[in-house]
Design an enzyme around this catalytic site. Structure first.
Site, short mmCIF file in Angstrom:
data_model
loop_
_atom_site.label_atom_id
_atom_site.label_comp_id
_atom_site.label_asym_id
_atom_site.label_seq_id
_atom_site.Cartn_x
_atom_site.Cartn_y
_atom_site.Cartn_z
N ARG A 126 0.75 -1.50 0.04
CA ARG A 126 -0.10 0.05 -0.04
C ARG A 126 0.52 1.23 0.00
O ARG A 126 0.54 2.36 0.40
CB ARG A 126 -0.92 -0.08 1.10
N LYS A 148 2.68 11.93 -11.31
CA LYS A 148 1.80 10.91 -12.14
C LYS A 148 2.57 9.74 -12.57
O LYS A 148 3.43 9.74 -13.06
CB LYS A 148 1.50 11.81 -13.48
N GLU A 190 9.87 19.41 -24.98
CA GLU A 190 9.21 19.80 -23.93
C GLU A 190 9.82 20.77 -23.02
O GLU A 190 9.42 21.47 -22.29
CB GLU A 190 9.32 18.31 -22.98
N LYS A 232 7.33 23.43 -13.97
CA LYS A 232 6.34 22.35 -13.46
C LYS A 232 5.96 22.05 -12.15
O LYS A 232 4.75 21.97 -11.96
CB LYS A 232 6.93 21.04 -14.16
N GLU A 242 -4.92 17.77 -11.47
CA GLU A 242 -5.37 18.33 -12.85
C GLU A 242 -6.65 18.99 -12.94
O GLU A 242 -7.57 18.34 -13.70
CB GLU A 242 -5.12 17.45 -13.94
N ARG A 246 -3.10 22.62 -14.21
CA ARG A 246 -2.11 21.70 -14.54
C ARG A 246 -2.34 21.24 -16.05
O ARG A 246 -1.51 20.74 -16.78
CB ARG A 246 -2.41 20.40 -13.79
N ASN A 250 -0.19 20.50 -20.99
CA ASN A 250 -0.65 19.74 -22.29
C ASN A 250 -0.65 20.58 -23.52
O ASN A 250 -1.14 20.10 -24.62
CB ASN A 250 -2.17 19.18 -21.98
N HIS A 253 -0.25 18.85 -26.81
CA HIS A 253 -0.32 17.24 -26.79
C HIS A 253 -1.58 16.73 -27.08
O HIS A 253 -1.54 15.53 -27.57
CB HIS A 253 -0.18 17.03 -24.95
N HIS A 257 -0.87 13.56 -29.24
CA HIS A 257 -1.19 12.50 -28.74
C HIS A 257 -2.11 11.68 -30.16
O HIS A 257 -1.91 10.60 -30.42
CB HIS A 257 -2.22 12.63 -27.69
N HIS A 271 7.07 10.37 -28.21
CA HIS A 271 6.13 11.29 -27.75
C HIS A 271 6.76 12.89 -28.01
O HIS A 271 6.06 13.72 -28.46
CB HIS A 271 6.33 11.05 -26.21
N1 LIG Z 1 4.49 11.02 -15.49
C1 LIG Z 1 4.58 12.14 -16.16
O1 LIG Z 1 4.06 13.19 -15.93
C2 LIG Z 1 4.92 11.87 -17.68
C3 LIG Z 1 4.99 13.02 -18.41
C4 LIG Z 1 5.53 13.04 -19.82
C5 LIG Z 1 5.68 11.80 -20.16
N2 LIG Z 1 5.28 10.61 -19.66
C6 LIG Z 1 5.79 9.32 -20.08
O2 LIG Z 1 7.08 9.28 -20.24
C7 LIG Z 1 7.27 8.21 -21.19
C8 LIG Z 1 8.28 8.74 -22.38
O3 LIG Z 1 9.51 8.80 -21.50
P1 LIG Z 1 11.03 9.12 -22.38
O4 LIG Z 1 10.96 9.84 -23.48
O5 LIG Z 1 11.96 9.22 -21.12
O6 LIG Z 1 11.15 7.35 -22.72
P2 LIG Z 1 11.70 6.12 -22.48
O7 LIG Z 1 11.81 5.73 -20.99
O8 LIG Z 1 11.24 4.91 -23.42
O9 LIG Z 1 13.28 6.20 -22.70
C9 LIG Z 1 13.40 6.81 -24.38
C10 LIG Z 1 14.67 5.60 -24.67
O10 LIG Z 1 16.13 6.16 -24.26
C11 LIG Z 1 16.66 5.15 -23.37
N3 LIG Z 1 17.68 5.73 -22.42
C12 LIG Z 1 16.83 6.22 -21.39
N4 LIG Z 1 17.85 6.81 -20.77
C13 LIG Z 1 19.09 6.60 -21.36
C14 LIG Z 1 20.49 7.06 -21.35
N5 LIG Z 1 20.78 7.86 -20.29
N6 LIG Z 1 21.38 6.66 -22.28
C15 LIG Z 1 20.87 5.93 -23.41
N7 LIG Z 1 19.64 5.33 -23.32
C16 LIG Z 1 18.80 6.03 -22.59
C17 LIG Z 1 15.52 4.08 -23.15
O11 LIG Z 1 15.96 2.86 -22.75
C18 LIG Z 1 14.39 4.15 -24.32
O12 LIG Z 1 15.02 3.37 -25.43
C19 LIG Z 1 5.92 8.07 -22.04
O13 LIG Z 1 5.49 6.81 -21.56
C20 LIG Z 1 5.01 9.12 -21.47
O14 LIG Z 1 3.78 8.43 -21.32
C21 LIG Z 1 4.84 10.76 -18.39
#
Ligand SMILES: NC(=O)c1ccc[n+]([C@@H]2O[C@H](COP(=O)([O-])OP(=O)(O)OC[C@H]3O[C@@H](n4cnc5c(N)ncnc54)[C@H](O)[C@@H]3O)[C@@H](O)[C@H]2O)c1
Length: 374
Positions: A126, A148, A190, A232, A242, A246, A250, A253, A257, A271
């Site tokens: 939990r 999130k 971003e 942020k 949100e 918040r 987006n 987005h 999306h 993304h």
């Molecule tokens: N929680 C939130 O508020 C929020 C906000 C925006 C996006 N997201 C989520 O985040 C995700 C996208 O995140 P992302 O762009 O970081 O993608 P990701 O985690 O898939 O990383 C992108 C790629 O880079 C590689 N990688 C990561 N760090 C590395 C490093 N230091 N050296 C070499 N390779 C590396 C990973 O293995 C992957 O192949 C999506 O699922 C999205 O929905 C969440």
């Protein structure tokens, strides 16, 4: 350069507060940053196979030196991992490792690792301690801050999750050195978003220093990550769930999306690339409706193009198969749709975005159609 501590403070009557530490050598210094947060010298690390190849060993060597015991879970890299099966595997392993409520689980990776690990932490006994160690630009400026957490389902992206704040965020700029260029640019979009939604001066700074940020020049990347996190944090502190402001995060987005969805959230359009094109579309839509000056649309496009971010639908591979009907259908799945009407984040100008409700679907459909034929 000295490391920066950025506090995130929610409503003072709740215990939710944590620091984002931004700088160098953070993961190499567990004695200084990690140990003070631990109830005992034991952690679990969740990471993905790419990050593990580059970043895991240096981190675990430092843990060994600091006398901190650790267990590691490595998940496959990519969005595909944000699913029930992986979540179940993480939870079973954490239980098998004997991770207790007061123990910390560290998400070492990008947004995928952060999102699924945070969700697992919200459920383990939990709720156990959760520490973010973001290793992509996108995760450092966006997903690691704000609590999130989520996985995807067949019905859509991030539909199953929880708000669960981390105990700390260790934003170690050094980890970005192994990040591929395409991922750097996606994360950079971003960063630009923060300037566009609320800080014109920051956008103007990025126009001058964007290339240095992408080259990971220490002062520039540190400032860009810090300013993004500040913005942020300020927004999520005011509206954690949100219910209002918040949603400004987006910007770009809803359009982005829909495009990502049309490619099945695959590597054809990642993304941040969807966000980059989506922000330009939001500016163009606003300009077409006399809400925003055309000169600002040009500035946004020029800047994103100058650093190699995509700005047009024609920049995407296989764009010929896209249709306005399908994009509209995908857009109507947006979480901000109310009573069947779209809500868009639209700019009045660079640095001043607003939430616009009750956008007529016919006007957005016509907008997509126009963009698909030009
Ligand atoms: N929680 C939130 O508020 C929020 C906000 C925006 C996006 N997201 C989520 O985040 C995700 C996208 O995140 P992302 O762009 O970081 O993608 P990701 O985690 O898939 O990383 C992108 C790629 O880079 C590689 N990688 C990561 N760090 C590395 C490093 N230091 N050296 C070499 N390779 C590396 C990973 O293995 C992957 O192949 C999506 O699922 C999205 O929905 C969440």
């Amino acid at each position: 350069m000295n490391n920066i501590t950025l506090p995130v403070r929610f409503n003072p009557s709740t215990p939710q507060q944590y620091d984002i530490i931004i700088g160098n050598n953070i993961l190499k210094n567990p004695d200084k940053y990690l140990s003070p947060l631990l109830a005992r010298a034991k952690v679990a690390i969740v990471t993905d196979e790419h990050v593990a190849a580059f970043q895991l060993e240096p981190f675990t060597n430092s843990l060994k030196e600091a006398g901190i015991n650790f267990d590691t879970i490595i998940i496959p890299a990519g969005e595909e991992s944000k699913k029930f099966k992986t979540l179940e595997m993480i939870l079973s392993k954490l239980l098998a490792f004997g991770i207790e409520r007061r123990d910390a689980v560290i998400a070492l990776g990008g947004g995928v690792v952060g999102d699924i690990t945070g969700f697992a932490c919200s459920m383990l006994r939990r709720g156990c301690q959760f520490i973010q160690a973001p290793t992509t630009i996108l995760a450092q400026v966006d997903s690691s801050v704000g609590g999130k957490t989520a996985i995807n389902s067949t019905q859509g992206k991030n539909l199953i999750g929880a708000f669960y704040q981390p105990r700390a965020v260790f934003t170690d700029i050094d980890t970005l050195s192994t990040l591929p260029q395409r991922e750097r640019r996606a994360g950079y979009a971003e960063i630009v978003k923060y300037g566009l939604l609320g800080d014109r001066e920051f956008f103007e700074w990025l126009e001058k220093h964007g290339k240095d940020v992408l080259a990971l020049e220490v002062q520039s990347i540190s400032y860009a990550v810090r300013r993004s996190c500040e913005m942020k944090a300020q927004i999520v502190e005011a509206d954690e769930r949100e219910n209002g402001k918040r949603a400004l995060l987006n910007l770009g987005h809803t359009f982005g999306h829909a495009l990502e969805g049309a490619y099945g959230f695959s590597s054809k359009l990642i993304h941040g690339e969807g966000v980059s094109i989506g922000m330009v579309l939001a500016f163009e839509y606003a300009a077409a409706h006399q809400q925003c000056p055309h000169s600002d649309v040009t500035l946004v496009k020029d800047h994103l193009q100058s650093v190699g971010c995509p700005t047009e639908i024609t920049d995407i591979v296989d764009h010929h198969h896209l249709s306005a009907d399908r994009l509209m259908e995908l857009m109507m799945q947006d979480k901000k749709v109310e009573d069947g009407n779209l809500t868009l984040i639209l700019p009045n100008a660079i640095g001043n975005a607003v939430i616009k409700k009750d956008i007529p679907t016919s006007s957005v459909h016509a907008f997509w159609k126009q963009h698909l034929t030009t």
